[in-house]
Design an enzyme around this catalytic site. Structure first.
Site, PDB file in Angstrom:
ATOM      1  N   SER A 145     -10.230  -5.069 -34.572  1.00 16.43           N
ATOM      2  CA  SER A 145     -11.182  -5.917 -33.860  1.00 16.43           C
ATOM      3  C   SER A 145     -11.676  -7.035 -34.747  1.00 16.43           C
ATOM      4  O   SER A 145     -12.368  -7.921 -34.280  1.00 16.43           O
ATOM      5  CB  SER A 145     -12.356  -5.080 -33.365  1.00 16.43           C
ATOM      6  N   HIS A 166      -5.796  -5.686 -28.521  1.00 19.41           N
ATOM      7  CA  HIS A 166      -7.171  -5.241 -28.737  1.00 19.41           C
ATOM      8  C   HIS A 166      -7.801  -4.726 -27.449  1.00 19.41           C
ATOM      9  O   HIS A 166      -8.017  -5.495 -26.507  1.00 19.41           O
ATOM     10  CB  HIS A 166      -7.995  -6.404 -29.324  1.00 19.41           C
ATOM     11  N   GLU A 178      -7.137  -8.073 -25.344  1.00 22.64           N
ATOM     12  CA  GLU A 178      -6.869  -9.352 -26.013  1.00 22.64           C
ATOM     13  C   GLU A 178      -5.525  -9.223 -26.720  1.00 22.64           C
ATOM     14  O   GLU A 178      -5.321  -8.298 -27.513  1.00 22.64           O
ATOM     15  CB  GLU A 178      -7.982  -9.660 -27.023  1.00 22.64           C
ATOM     16  N   ASN A 216     -15.445 -10.324 -29.273  1.00 26.56           N
ATOM     17  CA  ASN A 216     -16.324  -9.941 -30.389  1.00 26.56           C
ATOM     18  C   ASN A 216     -16.991 -11.149 -31.031  1.00 26.56           C
ATOM     19  O   ASN A 216     -18.112 -11.049 -31.525  1.00 26.56           O
ATOM     20  CB  ASN A 216     -15.554  -9.148 -31.443  1.00 26.56           C
TER      21      ASN A 216
HETATM   22  N1  CAA Z   1     -14.332   7.472 -21.462  1.00 25.58           N
HETATM   23  C1  CAA Z   1     -13.747   7.509 -20.249  1.00 25.58           C
HETATM   24  N2  CAA Z   1     -14.389   7.132 -19.117  1.00 25.58           N
HETATM   25  C2  CAA Z   1     -15.685   6.799 -19.227  1.00 25.58           C
HETATM   26  C3  CAA Z   1     -16.371   6.758 -20.443  1.00 25.58           C
HETATM   27  C4  CAA Z   1     -15.642   7.135 -21.598  1.00 25.58           C
HETATM   28  N3  CAA Z   1     -16.189   7.104 -22.822  1.00 25.58           N
HETATM   29  N4  CAA Z   1     -17.644   6.347 -20.227  1.00 25.58           N
HETATM   30  C5  CAA Z   1     -17.758   6.133 -18.912  1.00 25.58           C
HETATM   31  N5  CAA Z   1     -16.573   6.392 -18.321  1.00 25.58           N
HETATM   32  C6  CAA Z   1     -16.265   6.240 -16.908  1.00 25.58           C
HETATM   33  C7  CAA Z   1     -16.973   7.255 -16.073  1.00 25.58           C
HETATM   34  O1  CAA Z   1     -16.216   8.465 -15.971  1.00 25.58           O
HETATM   35  C8  CAA Z   1     -17.089   6.545 -14.764  1.00 25.58           C
HETATM   36  O2  CAA Z   1     -15.836   6.602 -14.093  1.00 25.58           O
HETATM   37  P1  CAA Z   1     -15.738   6.769 -12.502  1.00 25.58           P
HETATM   38  O3  CAA Z   1     -16.411   5.580 -11.900  1.00 25.58           O
HETATM   39  O4  CAA Z   1     -14.253   6.784 -12.271  1.00 25.58           O
HETATM   40  O5  CAA Z   1     -16.396   8.043 -12.156  1.00 25.58           O
HETATM   41  C9  CAA Z   1     -17.290   5.072 -15.154  1.00 25.58           C
HETATM   42  O6  CAA Z   1     -16.773   4.964 -16.479  1.00 25.58           O
HETATM   43  C10 CAA Z   1     -18.739   4.669 -15.139  1.00 25.58           C
HETATM   44  O7  CAA Z   1     -19.432   5.549 -16.013  1.00 25.58           O
HETATM   45  P2  CAA Z   1     -20.915   6.051 -15.788  1.00 25.58           P
HETATM   46  O8  CAA Z   1     -21.228   6.074 -14.328  1.00 25.58           O
HETATM   47  O9  CAA Z   1     -21.110   7.312 -16.566  1.00 25.58           O
HETATM   48  O10 CAA Z   1     -21.790   5.023 -16.564  1.00 25.58           O
HETATM   49  P3  CAA Z   1     -22.074   3.517 -16.305  1.00 25.58           P
HETATM   50  O11 CAA Z   1     -21.915   3.097 -14.894  1.00 25.58           O
HETATM   51  O12 CAA Z   1     -23.381   3.341 -16.953  1.00 25.58           O
HETATM   52  O13 CAA Z   1     -20.951   2.762 -17.146  1.00 25.58           O
HETATM   53  C11 CAA Z   1     -20.038   1.838 -19.118  1.00 25.58           C
HETATM   54  C12 CAA Z   1     -20.723   3.052 -18.490  1.00 25.58           C
HETATM   55  C13 CAA Z   1     -18.661   1.655 -18.479  1.00 25.58           C
HETATM   56  C14 CAA Z   1     -19.878   2.143 -20.592  1.00 25.58           C
HETATM   57  C15 CAA Z   1     -20.923   0.566 -18.851  1.00 25.58           C
HETATM   58  O14 CAA Z   1     -22.220   0.797 -19.310  1.00 25.58           O
HETATM   59  C16 CAA Z   1     -20.396  -0.667 -19.547  1.00 25.58           C
HETATM   60  O15 CAA Z   1     -19.525  -1.360 -19.049  1.00 25.58           O
HETATM   61  N6  CAA Z   1     -20.958  -0.980 -20.735  1.00 25.58           N
HETATM   62  C17 CAA Z   1     -20.518  -2.115 -21.566  1.00 25.58           C
HETATM   63  C18 CAA Z   1     -19.468  -1.625 -22.508  1.00 25.58           C
HETATM   64  C19 CAA Z   1     -18.979  -2.702 -23.441  1.00 25.58           C
HETATM   65  O16 CAA Z   1     -19.563  -3.752 -23.605  1.00 25.58           O
HETATM   66  N7  CAA Z   1     -17.840  -2.415 -24.097  1.00 25.58           N
HETATM   67  C20 CAA Z   1     -17.273  -3.316 -25.076  1.00 25.58           C
HETATM   68  C21 CAA Z   1     -17.835  -3.032 -26.429  1.00 25.58           C
HETATM   69  S1  CAA Z   1     -17.132  -4.109 -27.647  1.00 25.58           S
HETATM   70  C22 CAA Z   1     -15.651  -3.394 -28.043  1.00 25.58           C
HETATM   71  O17 CAA Z   1     -15.298  -2.358 -27.621  1.00 25.58           O
HETATM   72  C23 CAA Z   1     -14.793  -4.172 -28.924  1.00 25.58           C
HETATM   73  C24 CAA Z   1     -14.883  -3.883 -30.353  1.00 25.58           C
HETATM   74  O18 CAA Z   1     -13.923  -4.148 -31.039  1.00 25.58           O
HETATM   75  C25 CAA Z   1     -16.146  -3.415 -30.977  1.00 25.58           C
END
Ligand code: CAA
Length: 540
Positions: A145, A166, A178, A216
């Site tokens: 990343s 990514h 990405e 990022n």
């Molecule tokens: N693994 C697998 N599935 C997951 C999961 C996980 N860790 N966390 C949540 N899910 C799934 C759930 O099972 C659920 O699926 P269904 O709809 O099929 O039942 C769905 O995702 C929604 O989950 P929740 O209802 O429990 O929770 P939510 O609606 O609050 O969503 C979230 C959780 C998807 C994490 C949401 O909060 C979100 O989009 N957050 C932003 C995440 C983000 O910004 N990610 C990028 C980070 S930066 C990065 O990754 C890059 C890097 O290099 C650092």
């Protein structure tokens, strides 16, 4: 050595590298190797297996392998319990994953992706192993990343076949990939990886190798700014997160997201961004560094900015103090604009007596606050500044939407708690914001939008690709340019100018492209609207 001769040598070696790779792009991907089964690696293995692709799951030893497979199994079981897949699907998906404690199992794969800790030395060792065991036809990808894909590629025997692929956390959920090409990438290889990403049900955004790529490079400075506001006592953790969820509609607040990504990972990415771009916005917040030094790395260690499961860190609990009672009578002060009219109508709907005369008795002086304009002068003009707070409504007035209760340096604790209680009575989620430019939502959002504009202005990515990256990679309800157009380029420009005047940080200086759009009255997301509107530039 003369430039021409050097250029010819580089050109010949690139051609040689590309010649060796000429059929990589055309190949079918039947089986992949995923090297490293931490949270991201296990998620990526799941994504491939769910798409019907065989996975060789490689870890250093049996213990690490079992931990990684445990993550994969837990995720699949959750999908079964939610009715997303059947138990038979689970068994079939799991059957596609072939665990291996060593590299030799990767001999027959069509693509190998490494998902190991962000240390160039470790990555280079892995690529040396992959170089040794994989077929010369195989594509080698890194999920890095923050490290330079070019530096990783350059250390391999055949740099043309190395690309960045990514994924975003959680990998099974976030739809962005990405695809990062380098100046050494063989023609067609990035396209083949983009096609593979589509086959996985993801949306690829193809970019050149620049620190942080698109997502990022935009996300981390915004998260860093959020934790630096917490560190400065600008606002509480709960309010910072609520400002972004209720005020902007983001799925998670920036501090909760830092804990999810990992504070150590976030710190490492910021250091890389600072090394590449310099500038104040990437200097890691002191609190971020201290928490990492203390081992408080976020969810994975049970404690970061918040404590898991459930609890909040005491530092983050600093709310407005005593809970107040809502006022019966409010003196509403505004400048006859829409902000005042909106507040007057919600106060009336909640049955609160409103007077416009500060000489009349009332329980609270309420200044209808406008972004970019301080509250204190109106509070002073009312003559009872200690009884006054501002109220700013950055979004719609749907129940639960956000009110910023603006505390001036003269607001009494009673006025603040009465203002917070008033917001609750109006059915609004309230955050406490200081009387500073942008209050809380704008202070977090405007510099983030300016970063997005600068990325397009630099020609690194199109507005459309930035929007795609942030909606599909980070779950934004709409992309930064749609947010910018909704707020209005003029409002965002004015907010940034006020922030720049107040603090003098170069990163708050409005980018010229934003000023051009504001002056010309052109939206960023309207097609054909100006030289660099959405789709006008091409991500390279
Ligand atoms: N693994 C697998 N599935 C997951 C999961 C996980 N860790 N966390 C949540 N899910 C799934 C759930 O099972 C659920 O699926 P269904 O709809 O099929 O039942 C769905 O995702 C929604 O989950 P929740 O209802 O429990 O929770 P939510 O609606 O609050 O969503 C979230 C959780 C998807 C994490 C949401 O909060 C979100 O989009 N957050 C932003 C995440 C983000 O910004 N990610 C990028 C980070 S930066 C990065 O990754 C890059 C890097 O290099 C650092």
């Amino acid at each position: 050595m003369p430039t021409v001769a050097l250029g010819a040598i580089i050109g010949r070696s690139l051609a040689a590298a590309r010649g060796r790779d000429c059929n990589l792009a055309a190949m079918e991907i039947h089986e992949v190797a995923v090297v490293g089964l931490g949270t991201m690696g296990a998620g990526i293995a799941e994504v491939f297996a769910r798409a019907g692709i065989g996975v060789v799951a490689i870890e250093a030893d049996e213990a690490a392998l079992n931990r990684g497979l445990g993550i994969l199994d837990a995720s699949l079981s959750r999908a079964v319990s939610r009715g997303r897949i059947t138990a038979a699907d689970q068994a079939e998906i799991r059957g596609r994953v072939r665990p291996a404690a060593g590299f030799s199992a990767a001999a027959g794969v069509d693509l190998a992706i490494e998902v190991v800790p962000e240390q160039l030395q470790i990555k280079r060792q892995i690529f040396a192993e992959l170089d040794r065991v994989c077929s010369p036809e195989a594509i080698l990808a890194t999920n890095t990343s923050s490290l330079s894909v070019t530096a990783i590629a350059a250390g391999t025997a055949n740099p043309g076949r190395v690309v960045g692929m990514h994924f975003f956390n959680p990998a099974p959920v976030m739809r962005l990939v990405e695809v990062v090409s380098t100046v050494l990438s063989a023609e067609g290889v990035p396209d083949a990886v983009a096609a593979l990403a589509r086959r996985l049900g993801k949306t690829p955004v193809q970019v050149a190798d620049r620190a942080g790529f698109v997502a990022n490079a935009l996300l981390l400075p915004y998260l860093n700014h959020a934790i630096s506001l917490l560190d400065a006592g600008y606002s509480s953790a709960a309010d910072i997160d609520l400002a972004c969820t209720a005020g902007i509609g983001l799925p998670m607040g920036p501090l909760a997201l830092l804990d999810m990504i990992g504070l150590d990972t976030s710190l490492a990415i910021l250091e890389v961004l600072h090394g590449e771009f310099g500038g104040d916005r990437y200097v890691p917040a002191a609190l971020l560094r201290r928490l990492v030094e203390a081992g408080r790395t976020g969810r994975k260690s049970g404690r970061g900015i918040y404590t898991y499961p459930g609890g909040a860190d005491p530092r983050s609990d600093a709310g407005p103090g005593e809970a107040g009672s809502p006022p019966d009578t409010v003196t509403l002060i505004g400048s006859g604009d829409s902000a005042e009219a909106e507040l007057a109508s919600v106060l009336a709907a909640a049955g609160i007596n409103v007077t416009r005369n500060a000489a009349h008795r009332s329980d609270l002086i309420l200044i209808a606050a406008q972004a970019g304009r301080p509250v204190l002068p109106a509070a002073l003009a009312a003559g009872r500044a200690d009884e006054a707070v501002g109220m700013h409504l950055p979004g719609t007035l749907a129940p639960g939407s956000l009110a910023e209760v603006v505390q001036t340096s003269l607001s009494s604790p009673v006025a603040v708690s009465t203002g917070m209680a008033l917001a609750a009575k109006l059915g609004l989620s309230a955050v406490l914001a200081p009387d500073r430019p942008g209050f809380l939502v704008g202070a977090l959002l405007y510099p983030h939008l300016a970063d997005a504009v600068r990325m397009v202005q630099d020609g690194y990515a199109s507005a459309a690709d930035v929007n795609t990256a942030m909606t599909l990679g980070c779950g934004y309800p709409t992309g930064p340019f749609e947010l910018l157009d909704t707020a209005g380029p003029t409002t965002v420009l004015a907010g940034l100018e006020a922030m720049y005047d107040a603090y003098g940080y170069p990163s708050f200086a409005p980018p010229p492209l934003l000023a051009e759009h504001a002056a010309a009255g052109i939206a960023f997301t309207r097609r054909g609207a100006g030289p660099r509107s959405a789709d006008a530039t091409t991500a390279r």
